[in-house]
Write an enzyme that holds these catalytic residues in place. Sequence first.
Site, PDB file in Angstrom:
ATOM      1  N   ARG C 104     -78.677  35.152-129.241  1.00 10.96           N
ATOM      2  CA  ARG C 104     -79.173  36.212-128.375  1.00 10.96           C
ATOM      3  C   ARG C 104     -79.034  35.833-126.903  1.00 10.96           C
ATOM      4  NH1 ARG C 104     -85.814  35.818-129.196  1.00 10.96           N
ATOM      5  NH2 ARG C 104     -86.213  34.728-127.235  1.00 10.96           N
ATOM      6  N   CYS C 108     -74.016  38.905-119.504  1.00  9.79           N
ATOM      7  CA  CYS C 108     -73.946  38.528-118.091  1.00  9.79           C
ATOM      8  C   CYS C 108     -74.634  39.608-117.270  1.00  9.79           C
ATOM      9  CB  CYS C 108     -72.490  38.375-117.659  1.00  9.79           C
ATOM     10  SG  CYS C 108     -72.330  38.188-115.878  1.00  9.79           S
ATOM     11  N   ASN C 142     -85.711  41.358-122.517  1.00 13.54           N
ATOM     12  CA  ASN C 142     -86.654  40.469-123.185  1.00 13.54           C
ATOM     13  C   ASN C 142     -86.562  39.084-122.569  1.00 13.54           C
ATOM     14  OD1 ASN C 142     -88.505  39.816-125.577  1.00 13.54           O
ATOM     15  ND2 ASN C 142     -86.903  38.251-125.729  1.00 13.54           N
ATOM     16  N   GLU C 143     -87.680  38.583-122.124  1.00 10.66           N
ATOM     17  CA  GLU C 143     -87.739  37.232-121.574  1.00 10.66           C
ATOM     18  C   GLU C 143     -86.520  36.896-120.717  1.00 10.66           C
ATOM     19  OE1 GLU C 143     -88.476  34.560-124.869  1.00 10.66           O
ATOM     20  OE2 GLU C 143     -90.580  35.121-124.980  1.00 10.66           O
ATOM     21  N   CYS C 149     -75.148  31.994-115.402  1.00  9.55           N
ATOM     22  CA  CYS C 149     -73.796  32.310-115.868  1.00  9.55           C
ATOM     23  C   CYS C 149     -72.756  31.774-114.879  1.00  9.55           C
ATOM     24  CB  CYS C 149     -73.662  33.823-116.004  1.00  9.55           C
ATOM     25  SG  CYS C 149     -71.978  34.385-116.305  1.00  9.55           S
ATOM     26  N   CYS C 151     -69.420  32.860-114.844  1.00  6.38           N
ATOM     27  CA  CYS C 151     -68.220  33.696-114.929  1.00  6.38           C
ATOM     28  C   CYS C 151     -67.690  33.978-113.520  1.00  6.38           C
ATOM     29  CB  CYS C 151     -68.544  35.004-115.659  1.00  6.38           C
ATOM     30  SG  CYS C 151     -69.381  36.228-114.651  1.00  6.38           S
ATOM     31  N   CYS C 154     -70.070  36.184-111.438  1.00  8.13           N
ATOM     32  CA  CYS C 154     -71.253  35.493-110.929  1.00  8.13           C
ATOM     33  C   CYS C 154     -70.875  34.482-109.853  1.00  8.13           C
ATOM     34  CB  CYS C 154     -72.000  34.818-112.082  1.00  8.13           C
ATOM     35  SG  CYS C 154     -72.860  36.022-113.134  1.00  8.13           S
ATOM     36  N   GLU C 303     -96.785  39.024-125.955  1.00  4.15           N
ATOM     37  CA  GLU C 303     -96.513  38.193-127.130  1.00  4.15           C
ATOM     38  C   GLU C 303     -97.570  37.097-127.150  1.00  4.15           C
ATOM     39  OE1 GLU C 303     -92.532  36.743-127.642  1.00  4.15           O
ATOM     40  OE2 GLU C 303     -91.607  38.623-126.988  1.00  4.15           O
ATOM     41  N   TRP C 312     -86.409  26.935-133.500  1.00  2.00           N
ATOM     42  CA  TRP C 312     -85.627  26.132-132.565  1.00  2.00           C
ATOM     43  C   TRP C 312     -86.049  24.690-132.697  1.00  2.00           C
ATOM     44  CZ3 TRP C 312     -87.807  30.785-131.625  1.00  2.00           C
ATOM     45  CH2 TRP C 312     -86.896  31.835-131.530  1.00  2.00           C
TER      46      TRP C 312
END
Lengths: 647, 647, 647
Positions: C104, C108, C142-143, C149, C151, C154, C303, C312
Amino acid sequence: MIHIGVDYYPEHWPRELWPDDIAKMKAAGVTTVRIAEFTWGLLEPREGEFDFEWLDDIVKQLGDAGLEIILGTPTNCAPLWMYRDYPDTLQCEKDGNPTFTGIRGHRCYESPRFRKYAARIIGEMTKRYAHDPHVIAWQIDNEPDANHCNCPECTAKFRSFLQAKYKSLDAMNKAWGTDVWSGEITRWQDITTPKGPLYSPNWLNPGYLLDYERFAAQSTADYVRWQYTLLRQAVPETVPITTNACFCGHTIDFHQTFAPLDIVSYDNYPEVRIPEDEEAVYSTAPELDLMRGVKQKNFWIVEQLSGPKGCWGPMSETTRPGMIEGYGLQDIAHGADMVLQFRWRSAARGAEMYWHGLIDQSNVPGRRFAEFEKLCARVKELDWLEGTAPRAEVAVLYGPEQLEAFGIQTQSPGLDYRPQLRAWHEAFASYGVNVDVIAEDAPLDRYRVVVVPCHFITNAKTVANINAFVKAGGTAIITNRSGVKDAANGCVMQALPGAFSEVCGVTVSEYDPIGERTVKVRMGECELAGSLWADLLTPTTAETVAVYDSEFYKDTPAVTRNAYGSGHAYYVGVCGKRALRRAVAKAALETADVPHTELPRGVQLTTRESDTVKARFLFNENETAQTFTVGGERITLQPFEMRIDRI
Amino acid sequence: MIHIGVDYYPEHWPRELWPDDIAKMKAAGVTTVRIAEFTWGLLEPREGEFDFEWLDDIVKQLGDAGLEIILGTPTNCAPLWMYRDYPDTLQCEKDGNPTFTGIRGHRCYESPRFRKYAARIIGEMTKRYAHDPHVIAWQIDNEPDANHCNCPECTAKFRSFLQAKYKSLDAMNKAWGTDVWSGEITRWQDITTPKGPLYSPNWLNPGYLLDYERFAAQSTADYVRWQYTLLRQAVPETVPITTNACFCGHTIDFHQTFAPLDIVSYDNYPEVRIPEDEEAVYSTAPELDLMRGVKQKNFWIVEQLSGPKGCWGPMSETTRPGMIEGYGLQDIAHGADMVLQFRWRSAARGAEMYWHGLIDQSNVPGRRFAEFEKLCARVKELDWLEGTAPRAEVAVLYGPEQLEAFGIQTQSPGLDYRPQLRAWHEAFASYGVNVDVIAEDAPLDRYRVVVVPCHFITNAKTVANINAFVKAGGTAIITNRSGVKDAANGCVMQALPGAFSEVCGVTVSEYDPIGERTVKVRMGECELAGSLWADLLTPTTAETVAVYDSEFYKDTPAVTRNAYGSGHAYYVGVCGKRALRRAVAKAALETADVPHTELPRGVQLTTRESDTVKARFLFNENETAQTFTVGGERITLQPFEMRIDRI
Amino acid sequence: MIHIGVDYYPEHWPRELWPDDIAKMKAAGVTTVRIAEFTWGLLEPREGEFDFEWLDDIVKQLGDAGLEIILGTPTNCAPLWMYRDYPDTLQCEKDGNPTFTGIRGHRCYESPRFRKYAARIIGEMTKRYAHDPHVIAWQIDNEPDANHCNCPECTAKFRSFLQAKYKSLDAMNKAWGTDVWSGEITRWQDITTPKGPLYSPNWLNPGYLLDYERFAAQSTADYVRWQYTLLRQAVPETVPITTNACFCGHTIDFHQTFAPLDIVSYDNYPEVRIPEDEEAVYSTAPELDLMRGVKQKNFWIVEQLSGPKGCWGPMSETTRPGMIEGYGLQDIAHGADMVLQFRWRSAARGAEMYWHGLIDQSNVPGRRFAEFEKLCARVKELDWLEGTAPRAEVAVLYGPEQLEAFGIQTQSPGLDYRPQLRAWHEAFASYGVNVDVIAEDAPLDRYRVVVVPCHFITNAKTVANINAFVKAGGTAIITNRSGVKDAANGCVMQALPGAFSEVCGVTVSEYDPIGERTVKVRMGECELAGSLWADLLTPTTAETVAVYDSEFYKDTPAVTRNAYGSGHAYYVGVCGKRALRRAVAKAALETADVPHTELPRGVQLTTRESDTVKARFLFNENETAQTFTVGGERITLQPFEMRIDRI
């Protein structure tokens, strides 16, 4: 006949040494020599140019000396020219790029070009040696591992594997649950092998990962079967074909890989020092019993520890006195009909020079070689074992999918599948009973106790097997993390142990992944302990065998026993320390009325038998002498001493 | 004259600060200032555009103040425009891609284009300053390391190196033993530098890797020689040219690199806290003696610890009181004729701001600067040392190939070459004798004791030297892992210590790589101990000096002594703990009749002398005061106190 | 009204479960449900094809049940087809290559194409649900984390950011101090994002790195603002828009990111086991107070920990009894007006299946769900809290640049910004006073004590604020590593604490980065201790509060207090152990005349109040019961018990 011998690398040594080596082998009592499994570069130094003169010579010399030869196909290491000229023969790494060469095992199992060249070199070998009377067996490749190559060919094969399995993307998406984090796959070509050096597998979809491991295992099994077919066409039916298995980073599916082969072979490297931790489970006996269990018949050890281990890290300590003799006989005690020591002489060059052989590079035979001579002499006296094999009343189930699934998702710090299986094996073996380690779908009717450790990925057939076994009067032990997952590596939507709840008469109301923390457990009067995992249990029909004695679930059940049909099923909610595991094992043996013996820690009692003869093996896998009583006899065994009685 | 001074980075500071800085230097007693070694970007801001105005200015200001200048060639850091416009000037990483820029040391030593630009900037510098009377020396680049670049140019150079060395592929394949794992190389172009981020060097052929390290060392030495030649053509003969050496991830071959240069320089960063572990060998005295040994003459320290270390990790603690003065004088005690503190003032910007100088960024001189002022004052009183140098009767052999070979293949967990060399140095230094650390091929006739630690890669010349030394009456100490390998990093095919067996009168029947495990050793009445390695010894002509007192080889020899010609050779089969090493050292000193002194741990007694004068240095490298007796005199030294006596 | 509820993923479950889930929610007392934030793949299975049927259905079902809905924009996870067809929508890694997909958060933020598609899916959502009366709020993505990045887009944006900031390369080079190691940048296009997997950030220019972190934070804030604008145009003003913040590898700038949003939301995952180390600072109360401080008003928890954490890494232990209720109420005590538990039911599939929800995959509600039901019931009784909020007299300053700058350059082993801030928060909170954690530029006039921990990157405005605060009678605590750096992350050229020297009346003559070493400190009669860092202090106008009692700076000041205007400033030169921090905190509270209470460790006393009502919260964040006296009343709290009194 028990074969005893060595792995020999004539290509590493001046030809002048060969006659002396062979003479020493003969004098020591060697019967069997494995050669040639890494020699492709020598045999085909340039594309299409073959040089078998040296191999002809050594095969002749060994044969002339009356030594049996096992020939390895040299496909583990293709010649460097092939990798340079045809990069498509190379495995690709997690970043998608071809692996860097320089060591071994780089070949892509699925590469059509690699297979073309491999078929040719194998053909050249069989053309020459298929009918050599001294070649008693062939070994395919060397220590094949599950195929984790990321090349375009393997990627395509992985896609085909998934297409064949799921037929539709919908079915696959549903099985994997790709609706988590928008992971839906809407075109087959969007699938790749799991890549990305920056992420741990914990980040990836566990259904996808388990299917990938299945593919990896199948791809390697296909490769081995492909070589088997090539060899079988050329080699007489009477000459067995094998490959040498081991546990490694990407372990093969032993059952699938060996299915087409004639015999199972294993590379056995036990510890060189017995751990001081009383909780340590250190014997390789579980692996030996597993190898026997793959085909439920005797097997071969084609590589056996001969000295300090090294090369892929610092050297280990050297083997203690008695180990070489004792460990070799331990192989036989567990059903090995061949023991080849790795290796005759430590390499003087190359990356593996510190993985020591029987003789050091000095070529001066020393203590380790003298032990090997004793081993040869002992083995020579064991002709009467012909036709015998271990027979067990206790079995432990082993499933490659459990191994992989625990690797994909660590459950609790320190909790892993193979250590749990090994620990339960030891709990029973410590009572002097033979233990089989068998496939999950193996028939169970010959057993009185079946242990089902961490049976994570569950299928209806295995559950039915176990239920039937218990119903018919068997005793089962089922442990925590059983019944958790379906075949797609998703969690089942029922109270754990899921499909095992019925036979166990218990449900898990919740669990505490306690890691290295110790939890107290009380079993009758005994104060015991566990760690790693604690299931909180609600018995439905089961009785309580042991309760937790600490934590917020103090006084609730930790181990239960359920009467089911004519038999019983234990559920063990906690990963017991050794004393707890042994207490449960003893209870199960008593429930199942299996005779057993109290033995000092590390002392092993096993048997081999045929319809006419029975051998008892008593082995002291300790660094200190042990005295104990068996069958009324007071016995003392020196460190690593093996006593063999015909009874 | 002993030079005392600082490394100074005028380009980091507003020009307004320069006069004040110089005034402070003068007031403190500074004689010498090193500048300019990282300033290429300022000197050539755009390709072919040069700006030397600021450097002219600071050179003039320093010169006007009567300060000696050491000028560094600025080639460690090429300007960013060069790396961007000409990526072939960049080193390539283990994956073959150019390194990412942003820090320092990116230049490829072998890049023709880099050399072209480097020659031009050096030419611009020499054009201006070669004949400046205040420029007393030049430093080449900065802390060069062995060339591990993987670019096409370096790959081609590596191939040429191998072609020149082996002439034929057959010879190379034979030397490396590529018949292990089908590693035969059949075309020169198939060779690359060792690549592959996923594999440890343990996986690669050790002969190949050692040749690669030889190439890497030679490539850097060539680069340094190339700069030397450029400088020498421009700079007067009377102006010495050096470079600053250090130990790093890829350490240079000091002897080869400094061969063409005029003087050896070293960057000395001792510990800021004395380790509490009694076994710790913490002094940098061995490195100082090694630097003196490179040319067997006095040397320079051009970077010396001035405060907390930091930047490439968290900051260390600060230097304890007395350290700056004491460590500076310790350099001199070991033969340094120059001590430059790194650096005048801690950087206020850039990645190195926490590698502290004498003065903090606040520019408020504090405790550390005050100590430096004391050091300057002490040094000023040492004019009488002119022409003196340490003279030693004990030598320790150092070989860069041993360092590399131990790096390629770890022998036992914790066993490494440099620590063993340091430990043996300390064992002798602890008896108050001067110790030389010299090249393996250095003449030995001036010594009475020669220590040969872990002489792994063996050549006939060194063996002959040592044999002759002992035969002529010398005392040698040869330790485990000596005589193991031939020049190709292959194992010799004879009983160890191989070529040293004759002089030692002993063979190794086997060995136990015991790692961190402690083994007991008994030497006379003394209970001692070793770890890391244990050779099991069979004396041929040697007598036993110490025996093992534990393990399965209890009561067998651990240390032997052999009378050979008029001298003696000790063989030490175990890596002794400090007390064991010192016991052997003491025995050797007594055997060789070398006068020695008992000193508290960490107290160092060394001397410098000329034909006319002798200085005795007594240094307390401890955090506590030490009281002891030397030559009948009761002496107390405060922490890090250096007492210098003219005797 | 306090909202209580869950995060719900209807897309993970068979539709048949929905009605039962909703019924259970209602029965439990749930008011609010967050959905849809990861469902883009489902909503747009193929480019431009939308399927909202399922979402319409669940929105209707939830709404019909009277549940409030928070809708998440699903942009965290773009569908796989987008990443495959348009790799420019993917983030690039440190090596410049696109990240590998499969998990997830790959998008970018700056990709124009990604934004185009994101705008479309958001438009489709708002078209349908913007005016749904049950949708009470929207969550963006989300978060979100700070944009790291690499790329081309960026990279270009980073260059533009620098151009906009510095206008000229000269100014930028000067700010960063690129004259260190020839790092001058002479062309804008030579700048890249910090790359290179082989190097730690310690190797790169700290000015460059801090500007990069500023860019990364701004880029993400821009992205969030961009979504906010899209939503705001479609969604009624009365419907608040938020995003859910967390601390992660690249933490956002909370203040900047939330500036345009209507309310702050946070994901709160406290510890599941209270650490046994008495020095451990384990509560998440500082983070709760920080979230309240971002807008200086109440906030939401969207949350909240519901069971074992996993995925994780191995699973953590399970939540102890009382935790779910207690931690939920703790959120409210600190100003949360909403608590959503993550998640309703643990996922049965996908990588996150071991991040446990309230109900296990079995769907059998257990102990944890029962606790949640109690929490709902408690919350239902808290209507009278409407309009109340915590009011504090003590504030701790928080600056995202300090967080980043400490990450860029570790000061001493173990010394980091957030732990220091948390430790100081705990020191004050342990006295039962409310604590605000506020932005560095927030007004200070409402406070009596302001703590300024490790205020590394300094700017004149903050210094002026603090000076004015003290001058006006406030009490400030300023700790070591304050005043060290200027805005360009360069060291200031004045004695530390630099700009704080005046208000503190003290200068740092030098420092000792002592790491894990413990240094003794004497404060009055008390023997205390510190570690990590020790400033050596020279008071100018300050008085000494505590002195070192070990090291070479024994008896010199460690803590000072300076009268300045009508107030006082403490300077704390050492990182105190808990007792020392509390002693200083108590002294400050007494100096500032703030009423406070002695409480057992882990017991927390906080209040919420409005002009009409005041609530007192007493929480026992311990695994054991605690008895103590507050306001003359003897109180016992069970583990994790929260007592709420209306006073």
